[in-house]
Design an enzyme around this catalytic site. Structure first.
Site, short mmCIF file in Angstrom:
data_model
loop_
_atom_site.label_atom_id
_atom_site.label_comp_id
_atom_site.label_asym_id
_atom_site.label_seq_id
_atom_site.Cartn_x
_atom_site.Cartn_y
_atom_site.Cartn_z
CG MET A 1 -6.61 4.58 -12.95
SD MET A 1 -6.37 6.20 -13.70
CE MET A 1 -7.54 7.19 -12.78
CB CYS A 2 -2.60 5.77 -7.65
SG CYS A 2 -2.50 7.57 -7.80
NE ARG A 3 -8.52 6.12 -5.91
CZ ARG A 3 -9.56 6.74 -6.45
NH1 ARG A 3 -10.66 6.93 -5.75
NH2 ARG A 3 -9.50 7.20 -7.67
CB VAL A 88 -1.86 3.34 -2.39
CG1 VAL A 88 -1.50 3.40 -0.93
CG2 VAL A 88 -3.32 3.78 -2.59
#
Length: 254
Positions: A1-3, A88
């Protein structure tokens, strides 16, 4: 996952958008507050932005954590843009951690990011990949699920789909093949299209500006959460949110 995060509006320094906010993308790389899967996002980062008079975005991507790149802090301090897409990354186990796998992906005026994962990668998407032109498969930037998802989106855009229709088509095609988390961000520097399908997504407007992000960058007012399994399409002056047709909770990976 990421942001990830997308912005359109008046020119803003990259630092003010990504690094300075108390819970901005920099902080979210080690302490996300609303991330449903994973705890840190330290497997690289990327920023794409549009310069005045140039329809093609520039990109800065690294395979190291955003907090470890002192050069980017200097670049961000003196670089302003009217449109930005940044992310990110938390790499999925078994996928490359090279710079080429860090969002945003780019083609022509488009920037794209994927927050999520595809279950059963790569076998689960073999049928969808087989439907792509060989040239598009050979042009994949990285051997990761996000790069193939980008190729699928590009194919829809090339066929005449709007940004929102392209994202919706890919979400429905992928979830018909396997369960997946498919939070997408797509911009051409003027419009933003995004999906909430497996993780959080928020938006906030200001005077002639819009931010769409995985989570709020501060505790100020004006943030709105996008419901699960929905598509957001927007300009700096207008936001539209609607359910993704025929998408059920069972198709979105937990």
């Amino acid at each position: 996952m990421c942001r990830h995060l997308a912005y359109i509006g008046s020119p803003m320094p990259l630092a003010d958008l990504l690094l300075t906010p108390g819970h901005g993308l920099l902080t979210q790389s080690w302490a996300p507050r609303r991330q449903r899967n994973g705890t840190v996002n330290a497997d690289g980062f990327g920023v794409g932005w549009y310069a005045p008079g140039d329809p093609l975005p520039a990109r800065y991507r690294r395979a190291i954590p955003i907090w470890a790149d002192r050069s980017f802090a200097d670049v961000a301090r003196v670089t302003s843009s009217r449109a930005v897409l940044a992310a990110v990354r938390s790499a999925t186990s078994g996928m490359t951690q090279e710079e080429s796998a860090a969002a945003p992906y780019a083609s022509g005026p488009w920037l794209f990011s994927h927050n999520g994962r595809v279950e059963g990668w790569p076998d689960a998407l073999e049928g969808l990949a087989a439907g792509l032109p060989t040239s598009r498969l050979l042009a994949l930037e990285a051997q990761v699920d996000s790069a193939l998802l980008w190729a699928l989106v590009l194919e829809q855009l090339a066929g005449g789909d709007s940004a929102g229709d392209a994202l919706t088509h890919v979400v429905r095609s992928v979830t018909a093949a396997t369960s997946a988390r498919l939070n997408f961000l797509l911009t051409d520097g003027t419009h933003i299209a995004a999906t909430a399908a497996g993780d959080t997504l928020f938006w906030r407007t200001g005077p002639g500006s819009l931010v769409v992000a995985s989570e709020p960058s501060d505790d100020g007012p004006g943030w709105h959460e996008v419901p699960d399994n929905c598509l957001l399409t927007a300009t700096a002056d207008h936001v539209d949110i609607r359910p993704i047709p025929n998408l059920t909770k069972e198709q979105v990976a937990p």
